[in-house]
Scaffold this motif. Structure first.
Motif, mmCIF file in Angstrom:
data_model
loop_
_atom_site.group_PDB
_atom_site.id
_atom_site.type_symbol
_atom_site.label_atom_id
_atom_site.label_comp_id
_atom_site.label_asym_id
_atom_site.label_seq_id
_atom_site.Cartn_x
_atom_site.Cartn_y
_atom_site.Cartn_z
ATOM 1 N N LEU A 69 0.839 -1.106 0.021
ATOM 2 C CA LEU A 69 -0.025 -0.050 0.028
ATOM 3 C C LEU A 69 0.750 1.137 -0.061
ATOM 4 C CD1 LEU A 69 -3.112 0.442 0.069
ATOM 5 C CD2 LEU A 69 -2.915 0.739 2.719
ATOM 6 N N ARG A 70 1.945 1.453 0.705
ATOM 7 C CA ARG A 70 2.813 2.299 0.683
ATOM 8 C C ARG A 70 4.116 2.142 -0.015
ATOM 9 N NH1 ARG A 70 1.861 5.599 5.496
ATOM 10 N NH2 ARG A 70 3.910 6.273 5.486
ATOM 11 N N GLU A 71 4.088 1.381 -1.039
ATOM 12 C CA GLU A 71 5.226 1.180 -1.970
ATOM 13 C C GLU A 71 6.496 0.987 -1.510
ATOM 14 O OE1 GLU A 71 4.732 4.127 -4.845
ATOM 15 O OE2 GLU A 71 2.742 3.624 -5.531
ATOM 16 N N GLN A 72 6.528 0.260 -0.232
ATOM 17 C CA GLN A 72 7.544 -0.158 0.454
ATOM 18 C C GLN A 72 8.046 -1.629 0.178
ATOM 19 O OE1 GLN A 72 6.563 0.726 4.544
ATOM 20 N NE2 GLN A 72 7.094 2.885 4.340
ATOM 21 N N TRP A 73 8.631 -1.873 -1.136
ATOM 22 C CA TRP A 73 8.669 -2.942 -1.750
ATOM 23 C C TRP A 73 9.676 -4.032 -1.004
ATOM 24 C CZ3 TRP A 73 4.638 -1.836 -4.096
ATOM 25 C CH2 TRP A 73 4.364 -0.923 -5.092
ATOM 26 N N ARG A 74 10.682 -3.609 -0.329
ATOM 27 C CA ARG A 74 11.535 -4.410 0.431
ATOM 28 C C ARG A 74 10.857 -4.983 1.530
ATOM 29 N NH1 ARG A 74 17.329 -1.746 1.378
ATOM 30 N NH2 ARG A 74 16.999 -1.715 -0.888
ATOM 31 N N THR A 75 10.063 -3.995 2.389
ATOM 32 C CA THR A 75 9.406 -4.568 3.515
ATOM 33 C C THR A 75 8.473 -5.846 3.056
ATOM 34 O OG1 THR A 75 9.496 -2.358 4.710
ATOM 35 C CG2 THR A 75 7.872 -3.929 5.418
ATOM 36 N N THR A 76 7.770 -5.395 2.138
ATOM 37 C CA THR A 76 6.910 -6.596 1.529
ATOM 38 C C THR A 76 7.540 -7.816 1.406
ATOM 39 O OG1 THR A 76 5.174 -5.106 0.765
ATOM 40 C CG2 THR A 76 5.072 -7.090 -0.026
ATOM 41 N N ILE A 77 8.588 -7.705 0.564
ATOM 42 C CA ILE A 77 9.443 -9.234 0.363
ATOM 43 C C ILE A 77 9.698 -9.700 1.459
ATOM 44 C CG2 ILE A 77 11.675 -9.746 -0.723
ATOM 45 C CD1 ILE A 77 11.171 -7.750 -2.890
ATOM 46 N N VAL A 78 10.285 -9.269 2.463
ATOM 47 C CA VAL A 78 10.844 -9.743 3.716
ATOM 48 C C VAL A 78 9.779 -10.429 4.415
ATOM 49 C CG1 VAL A 78 12.028 -9.494 5.888
ATOM 50 C CG2 VAL A 78 12.950 -8.255 3.876
ATOM 51 N N ALA A 79 8.526 -9.616 4.596
ATOM 52 C CA ALA A 79 7.518 -10.128 5.426
ATOM 53 C C ALA A 79 7.052 -11.307 4.762
ATOM 54 C CB ALA A 79 6.421 -9.092 5.780
ATOM 55 N N GLY A 80 6.722 -11.166 3.328
ATOM 56 C CA GLY A 80 6.243 -12.295 2.618
ATOM 57 C C GLY A 80 7.076 -13.570 2.769
ATOM 58 N N ALA A 81 8.319 -13.374 2.538
ATOM 59 C CA ALA A 81 9.165 -14.570 2.541
ATOM 60 C C ALA A 81 9.049 -15.350 3.955
ATOM 61 C CB ALA A 81 10.553 -14.267 2.376
ATOM 62 N N LEU A 82 9.127 -14.624 5.121
ATOM 63 C CA LEU A 82 8.693 -15.140 6.334
ATOM 64 C C LEU A 82 7.422 -15.751 6.515
ATOM 65 C CD1 LEU A 82 10.492 -12.331 8.617
ATOM 66 C CD2 LEU A 82 11.617 -14.540 7.925
ATOM 67 N N LEU A 83 6.646 -15.216 5.870
ATOM 68 C CA LEU A 83 5.193 -15.781 6.023
ATOM 69 C C LEU A 83 5.060 -17.131 5.561
ATOM 70 C CD1 LEU A 83 2.045 -15.207 6.505
ATOM 71 C CD2 LEU A 83 1.966 -14.671 3.936
ATOM 72 N N ALA A 84 5.897 -17.516 4.525
ATOM 73 C CA ALA A 84 5.818 -19.148 3.958
ATOM 74 C C ALA A 84 6.587 -19.994 4.785
ATOM 75 C CB ALA A 84 6.581 -19.193 2.828
ATOM 76 N N LEU A 85 6.995 -19.363 6.047
ATOM 77 C CA LEU A 85 7.745 -20.231 7.287
ATOM 78 C C LEU A 85 6.866 -20.500 8.250
ATOM 79 C CD1 LEU A 85 11.230 -19.021 7.170
ATOM 80 C CD2 LEU A 85 10.111 -20.630 5.713
ATOM 81 N N VAL A 86 5.316 -19.761 8.223
ATOM 82 C CA VAL A 86 4.719 -20.241 9.340
ATOM 83 C C VAL A 86 3.946 -21.244 9.239
ATOM 84 C CG1 VAL A 86 2.650 -18.990 10.473
ATOM 85 C CG2 VAL A 86 4.560 -17.500 9.557
ATOM 86 N N LYS A 87 3.416 -21.690 8.064
ATOM 87 C CA LYS A 87 2.577 -22.875 8.040
ATOM 88 C C LYS A 87 2.683 -23.242 6.488
ATOM 89 C CE LYS A 87 -1.863 -24.618 9.579
ATOM 90 N NZ LYS A 87 -2.941 -24.240 8.427
ATOM 91 N N GLU A 88 2.687 -24.607 6.009
ATOM 92 C CA GLU A 88 2.718 -25.062 4.765
ATOM 93 C C GLU A 88 1.731 -24.237 3.735
ATOM 94 O OE1 GLU A 88 0.215 -28.180 6.792
ATOM 95 O OE2 GLU A 88 2.092 -27.022 7.193
ATOM 96 N N ASP A 89 0.490 -23.941 4.140
ATOM 97 C CA ASP A 89 -0.335 -23.536 3.270
ATOM 98 C C ASP A 89 -0.189 -22.206 3.042
ATOM 99 O OD1 ASP A 89 -1.585 -23.487 6.065
ATOM 100 O OD2 ASP A 89 -3.000 -21.908 4.802
ATOM 101 N N LEU A 90 0.498 -21.337 3.845
ATOM 102 C CA LEU A 90 0.817 -19.941 3.521
ATOM 103 C C LEU A 90 1.803 -19.796 2.461
ATOM 104 C CD1 LEU A 90 0.526 -18.759 7.411
ATOM 105 C CD2 LEU A 90 -0.893 -18.298 5.378
#
Length: 503
Positions: free
Chosen positions: A203-224
């Motif tokens: 939303l705020r066009e902070q792409w790097r923040t999104t990439i880091v948070a999104g990459a970590l999201l995949a490590l929370v649970k397999e379907d994520l």
């Protein structure tokens, strides 16, 4: 390159949304020292404090309210399932720098063979300092508070201070998060703030923040991992940078690695257990059978709390993987809005609402521009009307919902079991024993324990099994047990030959 489209020309007779000067999304110009913009550390710190004061207050409020609820549950000996015990054992193993072997799930059961949640290793240091099952409830509440703060931070520049704060509070105390707190700790607690951070980054066009948070999201649970894949698609489209599709590749790769390699290799049955609950072929053969009122109600709740304007945003696509596996399953419990299954959907819905309002304001559809003014109020009104049906409402009458008439019996039962003992238990007192004993769940094939504990009123042991000595004879006919405690439905038996206790 930005993804924002130029606003259409506004005709003189059209309504124009005016943002107050203190609510502008454009930051104030930075102070300069002649050679260009340079901001001192003190000025930068003051700016951060001004920016985050209200969001932080919202986050603290949400975390505090949820912790009060969790404390009321805890003191009333309310245990919703075996999950809190399972994750407490996992946290204790990580705190000891050991593999997550969780005996509650099964003897020598490696919990990464159940769900793929390596990010839960972060619980280890926290549990090492505060070794208690209640710690996990507080951690979850704080994570939900962080998500509320992030959403509030994004809402204030768009909606103004008052409405922005109210939207942040509504997001933090939303129905999906309340049900998750009621169900006690689950791994998705980490997904909620990560989704909020990732989507607000877009939303705020902070792409790097999104990439880091999104990459970590995949490590929370397999379907994520699939949710991360959709996030990568949205990110690539909004940023106009095809390279962002690497985030999608990471999400798909994490999902495949988890379901095809890690889970089958660590699971005692050699498979991804939860994959068998999806029957896509049956769903496609009879699409009408997919409909169920519970599914419709869950979707309706998602739409109504955002004033339906979230549907204007492509962010809602991130809800598809979670809704997909839930609604394609034959398990009715997945369809309902209760338990923790909808928690990951609420940060998606609320940030999509903010994006939908922003897009509507800049859009060409006149009625939608007008409605964007009122959509937050519609959503807030719906959230307020739902409150009396949600778990937090129980705090308005704690004597009714959190009375503990059997507290004395529970505490007496806990007192006869020494620290470090090997215990077999139903869910009744499991979470109160797990941080000081080695607990097994009596529904599994377990070794002979030193103590057997059942709660005949609310622990889940079938009534037809009888008292604790009958249960002991059924589960361990090779051993002899003696009754050491029976009060208010709590019963404790000790294997004959165990060291004597001071009664």
């Amino acid at each position: 390159m930005t993804s924002r489209e130029p606003a259409p020309p506004v005709e003189e007779d059209e309504d124009v949304v005016v943002v107050a000067p203190d609510e502008q999304t454009t930051p104030d110009p930075a102070p300069t020292n002649g050679d260009g913009p340079r901001v001192s550390r003190r000025e930068r710190a003051r700016g951060v404090v001004r920016t985050w004061a209200l969001p932080a207050a919202v986050g603290l409020l949400v975390a505090a309210v949820y912790t009060i609820y969790s404390l009321a549950q805890w003191q009333a000996f309310v245990v919703k399932s075996w999950d809190l015990g399972i994750f407490t054992q996992l946290a204790s193993r990580y705190a000891a720098l050991e593999a997550p072997i969780v005996h509650i799930k099964g003897p020598e059961y490696h919990l990464l063979g159940d769900h793929f949640h390596p990010l839960l290793v972060l619980l280890g240091p926290v549990y090492a300092v505060f070794p208690h099952a209640f710690t996990l409830l507080v951690v979850q509440n704080v994570l939900f508070g962080i998500a509320a703060a992030v959403i509030t931070r994004a809402a204030i520049p768009l909606l103004g201070r008052v409405v922005g704060v109210l939207v942040g509070v509504a997001a933090g105390l939303s129905w999906g998060l309340q049900y998750a707190v009621e169900a006690q700790f689950h791994e998705i607690a980490f997904a909620v703030p990560l989704l909020a951070i990732a989507l607000v980054g877009v939303l705020r066009e902070q792409w790097r923040t999104t990439i880091v948070a999104g990459a970590l999201l995949a490590l929370v649970k397999e379907d994520l991992g699939l949710t991360t894949a959709v996030l990568g698609l949205v990110l690539a489209w909004r940023s106009r940078r095809p390279a962002m599709l690497w985030l999608s590749a990471w999400g798909v790769g994490a999902f495949v690695l988890a379901t095809r390699v890690v889970l089958p290799s660590l699971n005692p049955d050699g498979e991804w257990v939860y994959g068998s609950r999806l029957d896509l072929a049956a769903a496609l053969s009879d699409p009408l059978a997919l409909y169920a009122p519970a599914k419709g109600y869950t979707l309706w709740l998602l739409v109504i709390v955002t004033g339906a304007i979230a549907l204007r945003s492509p962010f809602v696509l991130l809800a598809a993987p979670t809704l997909g596996w839930r609604f394609l399953s034959a398990e009715p419990g997945y369809w309902e809005p209760t338990w923790h299954y909808s928690a990951v959907l609420l940060p998606i819905a609320y940030v999509a609402m903010l994006d939908g309002i922003d897009r509507a304001r800049r859009g060409r559809v006149r009625w939608l521009r007008r409605y964007s003014r009122y959509a937050p109020i519609v959503g807030l009104t719906a959230s307020l009307m739902l409150m009396s049906q949600l778990p937090l409402w129980q705090l308005t009458n704690p004597g009714l919902h959190f009375g503990a008439p059997r507290e004395q019996g529970a505490r007496a039962a806990l007192a006869v079991i020494p620290d470090g003992a090997v215990v077999e238990s139903d869910i009744g007192l499991m979470s109160y024993l797990v941080d000081r004993t080695d607990v097994y769940y009596l529904g599994n094939q377990n070794p002979v324990p030193e103590y057997l504990v059942i709660d005949r009123q609310g622990g889940g042991t079938p009534q037809e099994w009888g008292d604790v000595l009958q249960v002991a004879q059924m589960l361990h006919p090779e051993a002899a047990f003696e009754l050491v405690h029976a009060q208010d439905g709590y019963e404790v038996a000790r294997v004959v030959g165990a060291s004597a206790l001071d009664d």
